[in-house]
Design a protein around this motif. Structure first.
Motif, PDB file in Angstrom:
ATOM      1  N   LEU A   1     -14.231   5.351  -5.660  1.00  0.00           N
ATOM      2  CA  LEU A   1     -13.591   5.046  -4.431  1.00  0.00           C
ATOM      3  C   LEU A   1     -12.744   6.008  -3.652  1.00  0.00           C
ATOM      4  N   THR A   2     -12.693   6.065  -2.480  1.00  0.00           N
ATOM      5  CA  THR A   2     -11.957   6.796  -1.767  1.00  0.00           C
ATOM      6  C   THR A   2     -10.495   6.109  -2.079  1.00  0.00           C
ATOM      7  N   GLY A   3      -9.258   7.202  -1.841  1.00  0.00           N
ATOM      8  CA  GLY A   3      -8.172   6.647  -2.079  1.00  0.00           C
ATOM      9  C   GLY A   3      -7.838   5.303  -1.265  1.00  0.00           C
ATOM     10  N   GLU A   4      -8.096   5.437   0.006  1.00  0.00           N
ATOM     11  CA  GLU A   4      -7.793   4.109   0.911  1.00  0.00           C
ATOM     12  C   GLU A   4      -8.546   2.864   0.415  1.00  0.00           C
ATOM     13  N   GLU A   5      -9.754   3.163   0.026  1.00  0.00           N
ATOM     14  CA  GLU A   5     -10.651   2.103  -0.577  1.00  0.00           C
ATOM     15  C   GLU A   5      -9.775   1.432  -1.890  1.00  0.00           C
ATOM     16  N   SER A   6      -9.574   2.432  -2.841  1.00  0.00           N
ATOM     17  CA  SER A   6      -8.889   2.155  -3.902  1.00  0.00           C
ATOM     18  C   SER A   6      -7.685   1.284  -3.804  1.00  0.00           C
ATOM     19  N   TYR A   7      -6.823   1.383  -2.682  1.00  0.00           N
ATOM     20  CA  TYR A   7      -5.640   0.459  -2.352  1.00  0.00           C
ATOM     21  C   TYR A   7      -6.135  -0.933  -1.976  1.00  0.00           C
ATOM     22  N   GLN A   8      -7.354  -0.893  -1.473  1.00  0.00           N
ATOM     23  CA  GLN A   8      -7.710  -2.331  -0.894  1.00  0.00           C
ATOM     24  C   GLN A   8      -8.672  -3.051  -1.796  1.00  0.00           C
ATOM     25  N   SER A   9      -9.055  -2.478  -2.980  1.00  0.00           N
ATOM     26  CA  SER A   9      -9.788  -3.214  -3.731  1.00  0.00           C
ATOM     27  C   SER A   9      -9.185  -4.114  -4.742  1.00  0.00           C
ATOM     28  N   ARG A  10      -9.476  -5.496  -4.475  1.00  0.00           N
ATOM     29  CA  ARG A  10      -9.099  -6.323  -5.269  1.00  0.00           C
ATOM     30  C   ARG A  10      -9.563  -6.370  -6.797  1.00  0.00           C
ATOM     31  N   ASP A  11     -10.931  -5.837  -6.774  1.00  0.00           N
ATOM     32  CA  ASP A  11     -11.506  -5.748  -8.072  1.00  0.00           C
ATOM     33  C   ASP A  11     -11.001  -4.728  -8.843  1.00  0.00           C
ATOM     34  N   LEU A  12     -10.614  -3.621  -8.564  1.00  0.00           N
ATOM     35  CA  LEU A  12      -9.926  -2.581  -9.119  1.00  0.00           C
ATOM     36  C   LEU A  12      -8.641  -3.199  -9.635  1.00  0.00           C
ATOM     37  N   GLU A  13      -7.749  -3.840  -8.771  1.00  0.00           N
ATOM     38  CA  GLU A  13      -6.564  -4.355  -9.216  1.00  0.00           C
ATOM     39  C   GLU A  13      -6.755  -5.029 -10.405  1.00  0.00           C
ATOM     40  N   LYS A  14      -7.921  -6.018 -10.276  1.00  0.00           N
ATOM     41  CA  LYS A  14      -7.854  -6.979 -11.436  1.00  0.00           C
ATOM     42  C   LYS A  14      -8.254  -6.314 -12.780  1.00  0.00           C
ATOM     43  N   ALA A  15      -9.311  -5.289 -12.515  1.00  0.00           N
ATOM     44  CA  ALA A  15      -9.932  -4.510 -13.633  1.00  0.00           C
ATOM     45  C   ALA A  15      -8.923  -3.639 -14.323  1.00  0.00           C
ATOM     46  N   SER A  16      -8.111  -2.873 -13.550  1.00  0.00           N
ATOM     47  CA  SER A  16      -7.307  -2.168 -14.028  1.00  0.00           C
ATOM     48  C   SER A  16      -5.941  -2.825 -14.896  1.00  0.00           C
ATOM     49  N   GLN A  17      -5.481  -3.951 -14.166  1.00  0.00           N
ATOM     50  CA  GLN A  17      -4.362  -4.767 -14.819  1.00  0.00           C
ATOM     51  C   GLN A  17      -4.977  -5.146 -16.383  1.00  0.00           C
ATOM     52  N   GLN A  18      -6.229  -5.515 -16.054  1.00  0.00           N
ATOM     53  CA  GLN A  18      -6.907  -6.151 -17.486  1.00  0.00           C
ATOM     54  C   GLN A  18      -6.933  -5.011 -18.608  1.00  0.00           C
ATOM     55  N   VAL A  19      -7.266  -3.935 -18.273  1.00  0.00           N
ATOM     56  CA  VAL A  19      -7.309  -3.020 -19.136  1.00  0.00           C
ATOM     57  C   VAL A  19      -6.075  -2.220 -19.789  1.00  0.00           C
ATOM     58  N   ALA A  20      -4.778  -2.443 -18.832  1.00  0.00           N
ATOM     59  CA  ALA A  20      -3.811  -1.989 -19.163  1.00  0.00           C
ATOM     60  C   ALA A  20      -2.575  -2.874 -19.741  1.00  0.00           C
ATOM     61  N   LYS A  21      -3.211  -4.115 -19.811  1.00  0.00           N
ATOM     62  CA  LYS A  21      -2.470  -5.392 -20.273  1.00  0.00           C
ATOM     63  C   LYS A  21      -1.711  -5.138 -21.386  1.00  0.00           C
ATOM     64  N   HIS A  22      -2.421  -4.579 -22.406  1.00  0.00           N
ATOM     65  CA  HIS A  22      -1.943  -4.481 -23.692  1.00  0.00           C
ATOM     66  C   HIS A  22      -0.604  -3.392 -23.844  1.00  0.00           C
TER      67      HIS A  22
ATOM     68  N   THR B   1       0.847  -1.273  -0.072  1.00  0.00           N
ATOM     69  CA  THR B   1       0.080  -0.094   0.029  1.00  0.00           C
ATOM     70  C   THR B   1       0.903   1.187   0.038  1.00  0.00           C
ATOM     71  N   CYS B   2       1.819   1.246   0.715  1.00  0.00           N
ATOM     72  CA  CYS B   2       2.801   2.477   0.769  1.00  0.00           C
ATOM     73  C   CYS B   2       3.423   2.597  -0.642  1.00  0.00           C
ATOM     74  N   TYR B   3       3.808   1.507  -0.991  1.00  0.00           N
ATOM     75  CA  TYR B   3       4.231   1.646  -2.428  1.00  0.00           C
ATOM     76  C   TYR B   3       3.502   2.353  -3.300  1.00  0.00           C
TER      77      TYR B   3
END
Lengths: 303, 303
Positions: free
Chosen positions: B121-142, B45-47
């Motif tokens: 999402l608040t900043g804190e929520e966004s760091y904890q959200s596994r769904d965001l992690e997955k979705a953003s990695q998917q759209v950024a994959k290319h 999270t710090c990173y």
């Protein structure tokens, strides 16, 4: 350290001379202990060899630039890294011995006679000779009183401060002699085991308030600070050291809540938790009226 | 690192942005152990918070100076401090999420749709959200494949190199892409636990031999170096780690005299004596004829 133009204390960088060597004289290999491993005899020899080397180079540079020989008589004060005062006495005597070997003109006939029998020693022999140590300290004694004694107040009163000792010695002479330092030169010798060392010199001038030598002398308040120390029974001192050893690198403890001996405004450790995380608190600053608070050596707004 | 004029790799210092905070995410409080204390979740999270903060400031500076919005599309490569590759993937996805939140024009409708539900999402929520992690990695994959993948060769092959990981990642892209880097921009993100972090960017140009990108790519010899590694059985690896733990901070031991795995010219520890003093030796350099010797990655005269 404040750096600016028209400094009351300026560096004569052109004469600066350094000496380094790889030696195990004083080091901290056991990371779980707060204490170093010390080879006292080796460390002293290393210190004196470094002093000789720096002084030789310092003199060479001075002579190349100023066009005349440098000797002890060209500086009003000599300030040494001061682990213990005996070494400072030996060091100044060593500079005197160097000057004798270099035929410096201030060395009088009596001193020459007393040192003559040591003039053929090899470097190594000269570091080991107790007789030379004694004789050179004797002939240098008068100059030591004038050029070194005023620098020894804080190191002698406080004991070994390691890195700080050189600057505590400088503070001592600034405090003791601020009225008469204008235009004078101070030679500094810095030493760190391992080892790296440097000799450098400072030029003093009275300066402008608040950056004047007299104001520096006054805000140092050395006498008051020394007098405000608390006397402790040896048993209490030993007990405190034991506690410190016990807590060195430890976790999961809280410190004493007695802060009566701390200066107002001091930050202090309150606990180290089970994850080694450290927590601090601050002793309140003293109210001095007018919404201002006295804090350590200075003043801060109380908000 | 060589510094000089007409550098093939130049710093765009004007955009540099830093972020620091006091956190116990990864630290070494137990000096007798070679291992750190790690709070993995906190450290990640710090990173990411540091990454966000640096990227926000970097973009602000860019926009103030260049007069237009900065986004991922303004740099050809993104190089991250790389403790493990999964974090690098998350980090690039996080930059993409930042660009989405900033309405950057390259973010297409499909990506917007996939990220829309995370825009409140608040900043804190966004760091904890596994769904965001997955979705953003998917759209950024290319884009990850184009702008990050070429930087991951050495960190993935070697594992966590700590401080060196950022520069090993830079070396990877220099090695992989030296033919096409002319005029391109590389964004670097440096992170050290505790924490301090900086985002800065580099401009590349082909340069003049020997300081050309093609020569840098060639002398890096990454493929040969990776291929010259020795395979070891897991049991042997574990045994080596145990030996290392046992000897960490220890005294009074001698090391194995088998130097067959060391490169010619390598210095190595031979023993630590009872006073913790360390002794080293050097593996002879290889004779390559003509009185010259091959030493490590370079050549030295054999005397």
């Amino acid at each position: 350290m404040l750096i600016g133009p028209n400094a009351p204390i300026s560096f004569e960088s052109k004469y600066r001379a350094s000496h380094m060597a790889h030696v195990y004289d004083f080091y901290k290999p056991d990371l779980a202990s707060e204490y170093p491993v010390v080879d006292g005899k080796l460390s002293q020899t290393c210190y004196l060899m470094a002093l000789d080397s720096c002084y030789r180079q310092f003199c060479n540079k001075y002579e190349k630039i100023a066009g005349k020989q440098f000797s002890i008589s060209d500086a009003e004060y000599f300030v040494f890294h001061s682990p213990y005062n005996k070494l400072v006495q030996k060091s100044f005597a060593r500079l005197y011995y160097n000057d004798f070997m270099r035929n410096c003109s201030y060395v009088d006939d009596d001193a020459k006679e007393k040192l003559q029998s040591f003039s053929n020693l090899t470097g190594e022999e000269s570091y080991q000779s107790r007789d030379l140590e004694k004789a050179s300290q004797q002939v240098a004694k008068h100059l030591y009183g004038i050029k070194v004694q005023p620098t020894t107040l804080l190191p002698k009163q406080i004991g070994n401060m390691y890195t700080a000792s050189l600057y505590a010695a400088l503070a001592s002479v600034l405090y003791n002699k601020h009225d008469s330092l204008n235009g004078q030169r101070i030679v500094m010798f810095s030493y760190g085991s391992g080892l790296t060392s440097t000799m450098f010199s400072l030029r003093l001038n009275n300066g402008q308030h608040p950056f004047s030598l007299s104001n520096i002398g006054s805000v140092l308040g050395v006498t008051e600070k020394l007098q405000s120390r608390h006397e402790t029974l040896p048993e209490k001192f030993v007990e405190t050291l034991k506690l410190m050893e016990h807590r060195y690198g430890a976790k999961d403890f809280e410190t004493s809540s007695d802060t009566s001996l701390l200066q107002p405004g001091t930050f202090y450790l309150t606990k180290v938790d089970s994850m080694y995380r450290r927590f601090y608190s601050q002793k309140p600053a003293e109210e001095i009226g007018g919404g201002k608070t006295k804090c350590c050596n200075g003043f801060a707004n109380g908000h």
